[in-house]
Write an enzyme that holds these catalytic residues in place. Sequence first.
Site, PDB file in Angstrom:
ATOM      1  CG  ASP A  32      62.496  53.631 -47.400  1.00 21.23           C
ATOM      2  OD1 ASP A  32      61.202  54.684 -47.417  1.00 21.23           O
ATOM      3  OD2 ASP A  32      63.048  53.432 -45.933  1.00 21.23           O
TER       4      ASP A  32
ATOM      5  CE  LYS B   9      66.231  57.741 -43.774  1.00 22.24           C
ATOM      6  NZ  LYS B   9      64.666  58.393 -43.608  1.00 22.24           N
TER       7      LYS B   9
ATOM      8  NE  ARG C 231      56.888  62.270 -45.904  1.00 23.96           N
ATOM      9  CZ  ARG C 231      57.356  61.761 -45.642  1.00 23.96           C
ATOM     10  NH1 ARG C 231      58.744  62.173 -45.401  1.00 23.96           N
ATOM     11  NH2 ARG C 231      57.486  60.429 -44.992  1.00 23.96           N
TER      12      ARG C 231
ATOM     13  NE  ARG D  16      61.128  58.576 -51.616  1.00 21.31           N
ATOM     14  CZ  ARG D  16      61.669  58.334 -51.100  1.00 21.31           C
ATOM     15  NH1 ARG D  16      62.076  57.006 -50.351  1.00 21.31           N
ATOM     16  NH2 ARG D  16      62.689  58.895 -50.098  1.00 21.31           N
TER      17      ARG D  16
ATOM     18  NE  ARG E  76      62.196  52.140 -35.066  1.00 22.14           N
ATOM     19  CZ  ARG E  76      61.686  53.406 -36.620  1.00 22.14           C
ATOM     20  NH1 ARG E  76      62.991  54.297 -36.899  1.00 22.14           N
ATOM     21  NH2 ARG E  76      61.243  52.477 -36.563  1.00 22.14           N
TER      22      ARG E  76
ATOM     23  CE  LYS F 207      57.269  56.170 -47.742  1.00 22.55           C
ATOM     24  NZ  LYS F 207      56.868  55.953 -45.710  1.00 22.55           N
TER      25      LYS F 207
ATOM     26  NE  ARG G  43      65.146  56.345 -48.781  1.00 25.34           N
ATOM     27  CZ  ARG G  43      66.136  55.943 -47.751  1.00 25.34           C
ATOM     28  NH1 ARG G  43      67.065  55.864 -48.590  1.00 25.34           N
ATOM     29  NH2 ARG G  43      66.118  56.066 -46.964  1.00 25.34           N
TER      30      ARG G  43
ATOM     31  N   GLY H 233      61.010  62.663 -42.430  1.00 24.51           N
ATOM     32  CA  GLY H 233      59.569  62.138 -41.345  1.00 24.51           C
ATOM     33  C   GLY H 233      59.988  61.093 -40.305  1.00 24.51           C
TER      34      GLY H 233
HETATM   35  C1  S3P Z   1      60.270  54.594 -41.597  1.00 24.69           C
HETATM   36  C2  S3P Z   1      59.118  53.609 -41.890  1.00 24.69           C
HETATM   37  C3  S3P Z   1      58.914  54.098 -43.292  1.00 24.69           C
HETATM   38  C4  S3P Z   1      60.090  54.423 -43.900  1.00 24.69           C
HETATM   39  C5  S3P Z   1      60.697  55.334 -43.368  1.00 24.69           C
HETATM   40  C6  S3P Z   1      61.635  55.279 -42.363  1.00 24.69           C
HETATM   41  C7  S3P Z   1      61.022  54.358 -39.745  1.00 24.69           C
HETATM   42  O1  S3P Z   1      58.106  54.627 -43.155  1.00 24.69           O
HETATM   43  O2  S3P Z   1      59.427  54.204 -45.304  1.00 24.69           O
HETATM   44  O3  S3P Z   1      61.858  55.596 -44.580  1.00 24.69           O
HETATM   45  O4  S3P Z   1      62.637  54.267 -39.681  1.00 24.69           O
HETATM   46  O5  S3P Z   1      60.539  53.987 -39.648  1.00 24.69           O
HETATM   47  P1  S3P Z   1      56.172  54.984 -42.711  1.00 24.69           P
HETATM   48  O6  S3P Z   1      56.466  53.997 -41.720  1.00 24.69           O
HETATM   49  O7  S3P Z   1      55.428  56.097 -43.838  1.00 24.69           O
HETATM   50  O8  S3P Z   1      56.659  53.449 -43.841  1.00 24.69           O
END
Ligand code: S3P
Length: 428
Positions: free
Chosen positions: A316, A23, A123, A347, A28, A343, A389, A95
């Site tokens: 995660d 993911k 969030r 969680r 990216r 999250k 999740r 997020g």
């Molecule tokens: C992610 C970073 C993590 C992760 C999220 C994906 C990313 O979050 O928990 O599922 O793709 O950069 P945080 O940067 O808030 O720790």
Amino acid sequence: MSEVILKPVKTPVSGEIHVPGDKSISHRSVMLASLAEGETTVTNFLDGEDCMRTVQAFQEMGVEIKKQNTTLTIQGNGIAGLKEPENPLYFGNSGTTARLMIGLLAGLPLFTTIYGDSSLSKRPMDRVIKPLRQMGAVIDGREKGSYIPLSLRGSKLQGIDYVMPLKSAQVKSAVLLAGLHAEGATKITERTKTRDHTENMLKAFGASIKTEGKQVTITNEKTLVATDVHVPGDISSAAFFIAAALIVPGSKLTLKNVGLNQTRTGIIDVLISMGANIQIRNKQTISGELLGDIIVSYSKLTGTTIGGEIIPRLIDEIPILALIATQAEGTTIIKDAKELRVKETDRIAAVDDVLSTLGATIEPTEDGMKIHGEAKLHGGKATSYHDHRIAMMAAIASLIAEDEVVIDDISSISISYPSFFEDLKKIK
Ligand code: S3P
């Protein structure tokens, strides 16, 4: 709401699974390919809901993105070639889309408004807004810009020297993406290293970026060069099947071509330390990311303590690790993981609720939980809190439950693993 009733299985799981693309890397790939000059082909793209939000956002900003199954063809518009979107951009539950896009958009000459679903609206966004404002970003939103909806008026940015107060790859990535358009160098120092997919991909697309230990520096870039990306399987999705093989007696599974980037493999290190029989084969590096096959068999596990530097390497995977820990002998302690509270849902509370409902003994703490093994899970009615999740954790728990497990709503699973139940069926 789509409820599911999972009957007790009690037979070993076996076979081979190709989990869908990662993911984080999928998001990216769309962002950098859209900013690059030329055509990028992305293979094994995760076509889950979250990553499709990122695709739609760039399409609304004039980028031509064609999708055929899990292959994307992206005609990059160049680093300053995005079009001002006519409508607010909707990021759903994602997020990663929200935080990275805020950084990416902050230095472009566009006005944008972003919003999301009820979970994303709760969030915290101030974690990215603060450093971006230090760079000169003009952002406003609810509670002085702490929550979406947010509006961004792209402006001239200055590089900063930023020491990260949080362990967050999303914050690091937002600042790095803003650094692409900022005057001078942007330097970020992490106390604890987080996933480095943004850095790896920026390098692959030709950005001027340098990593030295926990410090990364990027300088203003005029051109990113299109580069094909192959997305490895998502270790965070593989984790659910690693769990299935470990907790159902007699099981053995092979998970093919899973991403093994060091910043993501905390789960494997912890499980091996608990006594898991896990082997890695066929390692190779593609598009700057390590991948390989994970072979995992049912194992007798013992409880452990998980905290400190390893937390971002498995953040995660904590819900599914908690389920595994219910089947380990002794107590497992998870600490330093307060981030779990912000999250997709809280969680810590959700894992406690679901696993306790199913028969486990969990003690939630402010920054983690204690899990007392070895617990017999009797089954019951689990609430997923619309968190992919949590829903998948409950589905895997059903493999060892005495009675049926009912999950109130599994629709969230399509956020990160649309073919989850097909894969589950394959191995039963
Ligand atoms: C992610 C970073 C993590 C992760 C999220 C994906 C990313 O979050 O928990 O599922 O793709 O950069 P945080 O940067 O808030 O720790």
